[in-house]
Write an enzyme that holds these catalytic residues in place. Structure first.
Site, short mmCIF file in Angstrom:
data_model
loop_
_atom_site.label_atom_id
_atom_site.label_comp_id
_atom_site.label_asym_id
_atom_site.label_seq_id
_atom_site.Cartn_x
_atom_site.Cartn_y
_atom_site.Cartn_z
N ASP A 338 7.46 -8.41 -2.56
CA ASP A 338 7.11 -8.75 -1.27
C ASP A 338 6.81 -8.00 -0.20
O ASP A 338 7.08 -7.91 0.80
CB ASP A 338 8.22 -10.09 -0.75
CG ASP A 338 9.26 -9.62 -0.42
OD1 ASP A 338 9.71 -8.25 -0.69
OD2 ASP A 338 10.13 -10.18 -0.05
N GLU A 339 5.83 -6.91 -0.56
CA GLU A 339 5.37 -6.15 0.31
C GLU A 339 3.78 -5.74 0.15
O GLU A 339 2.98 -6.13 1.03
CB GLU A 339 6.17 -5.02 0.40
CG GLU A 339 6.22 -4.14 1.65
CD GLU A 339 7.64 -3.33 2.02
OE1 GLU A 339 8.57 -3.59 1.30
OE2 GLU A 339 7.63 -2.48 2.87
N GLU A 600 10.09 4.82 -5.90
CA GLU A 600 10.27 5.05 -4.32
C GLU A 600 11.58 6.12 -3.96
O GLU A 600 11.46 6.48 -3.10
CB GLU A 600 10.51 3.59 -3.90
CG GLU A 600 10.94 3.31 -2.44
CD GLU A 600 10.87 1.87 -2.13
OE1 GLU A 600 11.25 1.31 -2.85
OE2 GLU A 600 10.91 1.78 -0.56
C1 BGC Z 1 7.62 0.76 2.18
C2 BGC Z 1 7.43 2.18 2.53
C3 BGC Z 1 6.93 2.41 3.89
C4 BGC Z 1 8.25 2.23 4.76
C5 BGC Z 1 8.24 2.71 6.10
C6 BGC Z 1 8.68 0.24 3.31
O1 BGC Z 1 9.19 -0.97 3.23
O2 BGC Z 1 7.88 0.21 1.05
O3 BGC Z 1 6.69 2.67 1.52
O4 BGC Z 1 6.57 3.58 4.11
O5 BGC Z 1 8.78 0.89 4.42
O6 BGC Z 1 9.32 2.42 6.65
#
Ligand code: BGC
Length: 716
Positions: A338-339, A600
């Site tokens: 959910d992003e 990630e």
């Molecule tokens: C994202 C990252 C992002 C980061 C920043 C995360 O929730 O998935 O890729 O750059 O937040 O803090």
């Protein structure tokens, strides 16, 4: 745009059901040419006489909707008959779905809506325009619910739903712009690699590749039978379905069958997945009736790189898949949970390799348009573009720097000055923002930053890092001044202010931060030419890496620069050792663990098969794939020349390493193909270089300028 058309919406609320807007048109004369222009609030698919219009998936894409909404124009001459039905199904898409993990709500509160015009030119030279207006009708589609994170519910039995009136909306047309970006398309199709039953009894299809898109399937069924599919990225340690890292995103496809043979694929949403679990299915599952379709912006592949080490080759493929999975109209952090947002920091670190791997000029130009639209008056650039979260208007170092780094890189790779012209004010805005919000002049201090996000140097699993945020921010401030100066120079402007500013920032950084504490800090000091003591700092960095068992401990900020900082300062072999390292933490560790794209976190799946955290654990997060630019730029050695952007001239400085027997890289530039190949030859190296333009070739420490052509070189 669309000066004849009116915005139309359903007259009654349809709730989650996607509406179909329809009209029937009769043409009295033979048609010479017809063009259909459309856009919507939501995402749409148009059909003429039951045939799909165009190949655009998820049109009209994702833009800064309050200010910019793209209109697509399709040549529909061949689809029209004397009497034709035009039907457009609109689902929630990004505009009407719940977006962002903690503030789940439709960020752009509005109704499903459509606007469009069909321009017809007859063979006798006359013309007609048919536009959306109150004469259209709408009805409930079979798409009972469909949104971005949760997926969809489709009822194939819902065919002849009653026609209902539409309502004309008083909505501005000022936001309409012609299509700017690449269309999103179905780009690749994958067949199942395995069909398995997990220890828990779950029926799983493995497509062998983590991708973004959807599955298609066909089956024979009775009306009312159901198919339920969930999408996921990894099996857990026991080999069962693992979906926790999707957080609240349901990523589900529910399909209610009609009678008989039928096939289906989603049309208004997408999923990030490698596996599907089939929770409900009538009768036997035939895995061969399933396909995975990868969907992304229609970018041309422009590079290739193969080495003698299959693990490195898999890493290169993973970087490519990272881009395929996350260049879906905007550069996203990840495509599954959910992003799925346009995180600027991620785009910034990945930008250079992105421009090498695929032709992304049009893709970035459109995203820059959104960036300009979303930039605050004080010059701040939101964390995500298009902007949907973080109402507090702060703007992190390395993230907002996408505003200066990406335009400069896109200019270097493609040589299009118009990009810099368009972005120049925005780039200057970045400097203004920092100058206004810093506590100390000529540094960037006292503000909130993400720091070296997800680094490992605090000795525990966290997204935070030991690197000092004020140091990182100040380095990026210096770099921003430098890039504005470079861009201004390319545009023929007086840049003395920015050159002076850069110098003052560097001086003050060196006074305030005379020593460095982490791998990241050392790498930044070297890569961004901050330290006057390069040899000493490089030796200290090398020492830290060696003491860490030849392992990095950097996060999003330090990782892209680490190998460059080492190889540019006399530690090429150590840089290679990090690239070829396959124990945790390293790029090849994920490859060893079976990754098919970039993770990630360095420990996305640990040695013992457990995962680091369910909350923040994407297996398709391209940021660390930035190492690709070291592979192309240093190992293969293909580099842009600042004074001849767009590869009008090229610098080729290959750097072989004895642990690889060969490397072959190609890059399709605006001026033709560059090839850099090296292989072990007797007790030295043989290089084959091809350049479409004048090139400066450095091999074995000797530099030579050569005209376009193909060359062989040898070195010890
Ligand atoms: C994202 C990252 C992002 C980061 C920043 C995360 O929730 O998935 O890729 O750059 O937040 O803090």
């Amino acid at each position: 745009m669309l000066s004849f058309a009116k915005w139309i919406a359903t007259a009654e609320a349809f709730g989650s059901v996607a509406p179909v807007f329809e009209t029937t048109l009769t043409f009295s004369k033979p048609i010479q040419k017809a063009a259909l222009s459309l856009t919507s609030v939501g995402v749409y698919v148009a059909e003429i006489n039951g045939k799909r219009v165009g190949e655009y998936v998820l049109a009209p894409g994702w833009t800064a909707y309050q200010k910019r909404l793209q209109v697509q124009t399709y040549d529909v001459t061949d689809l029209l008959e004397q009497t034709s039905t035009l039907a457009v199904t609109v689902a929630k898409g990004w505009q009407l779905s719940h977006l962002a993990w903690y503030d789940h709500h439709p960020y752009y509160p509005a109704d499903y809506a459509l606007i469009g015009e069909l321009h017809v030119q007859y063979t006798d030279g006359s013309e007609d325009v048919f536009a959306t207006d109150e004469s259209w009708s709408c009805r409930r589609s079979a798409l009972l619910d469909c949104e971005i994170y949760d997926g969809e519910l489709y009822d194939a039995r819902m065919t002849d739903t009653p026609r209902l009136p539409v309502r004309v909306l008083d909505k501005t047309k000022d936001i309409l712009i012609p299509q700017e970006g690449e269309e999103i398309r179905e780009m690749l199709t994958l067949t199942p690699k395995a069909f398995l039953t997990t220890p828990k009894g779950e029926k799983v299809i493995d497509f062998g590749q983590n991708l973004t898109g959807y599955v298609s399937f066909s089956l024979n069924a009775k009306a009312g039978d159901t198919v339920k599919i969930r999408h996921f990225e990894i099996l857990d340690r026991e080999g069962n379905v693992y979906t926790e890292n999707y957080r609240s995103a349901k990523a589900t496809l529910s399909y209610i069958c009609r009678d008989g043979l039928q096939s289906y694929k989603p049309t208004h949403t997408f999923y990030g997945f490698r596996y599907i679990v089939i929770d409900e299915f009538p009768g036997e599952i035939d895995p061969d009736a399933f396909l995975a379709i990868a969907v992304h912006s229609n970018m041309k592949k422009t590079s290739s790189c193969v080495t003698s080490d299959p693990r490195v080759n898999r890493l290169i493929e993973n970087i490519e898949w990272g881009q395929r999975g996350n260049f879906l109209d905007i550069p996203t952090d990840c495509p599954q949970r959910d992003e799925r947002l346009g995180w600027t920091g991620d785009a910034q670190v990945f930008c250079r390799i992105a421009t090498y791997q695929f032709d992304t000029e049009r893709f970035f130009k459109k995203w820059f348009g959104d960036m300009r639209a979303e930039q605050w008056e004080n010059g701040g650039i939101p964390h995500v573009i298009p902007f949907i979260i973080f109402q507090d208007k702060h703007c992190s170092a390395a993230w907002g720097d996408a505003g200066v780094i990406c335009p400069w890189q896109v200019y270097l790779t493609y040589g299009n000055k118009e990009i810099l012209e368009k972005q120049f004010e925005s780039m200057k805005g970045r400097i203004n923002y920092i100058s206004v919000c810093t506590k100390d002049e000529y540094l960037w201090t006292g503000c909130q930053h993400f720091g070296d996000w997800c680094a490992l140097d605090l000795g525990k699993e966290t997204t935070d890092s030991a690197s000092r945020k004020d140091f990182i921010a100040s380095v990026y401030y210096a770099n921003a001044a430098r890039l504005v100066a470079k861009a201004g120079k390319a545009l023929g402007k007086d840049v003395s202010y920015y050159l002076e500013l850069e110098k003052k920032i560097i001086d003050k950084i060196n006074l305030t931060f005379p020593t460095y504490h982490t791998q990241c800090e050392h790498a930044l000091a070297l890569y961004f030419d901050i330290t006057p003591n390069k040899a000493e700092v490089a030796a200290a960095l090398a020492d830290m890496v060696v003491k860490n068992g030849i392992h990095l401990d950097t996060g999003f900020v330090g990782t892209p620069y680490l190998l460059h900082a080492l190889s540019e300062n006399g530690y090429l072999e150590l840089a290679y050792s990090l690239l070829l390292q396959d124990t945790y933490p390293s790029w090849l560790f994920s490859v060893k663990q079976g990754a098919t794209t970039i993770w990630e976190h360095w420990d996305g799946i640990k040695e013992d098969g457990t995962v680091w955290s369910a909350g923040m654990n994407s297996y398709n997060h391209y940021a660390y794939g930035a190492v690709g630019d070291w592979i192309y730029g240093v190992a293969a050695g293909i580099r842009t020349v600042e004074d001849a952007p767009g590869f009008a001239k090229v610098e080729i400085a290959p750097h072989p390493d004895k642990r690889l027997t060969y490397l072959t890289a190609t890059l399709d530039t605006r001026h033709g193909k560059v090839l850099s190949h090296w292989e072990r030859f007797e007790d030295g190296w043989r290089y084959e270089i091809e350049t479409p333009v004048e090139a400066t070739v450095t091999v074995g420490g000797k530099t030579k300028t050569v005209p376009k052509g193909r060359y062989l070189f040898y070195s010890k």
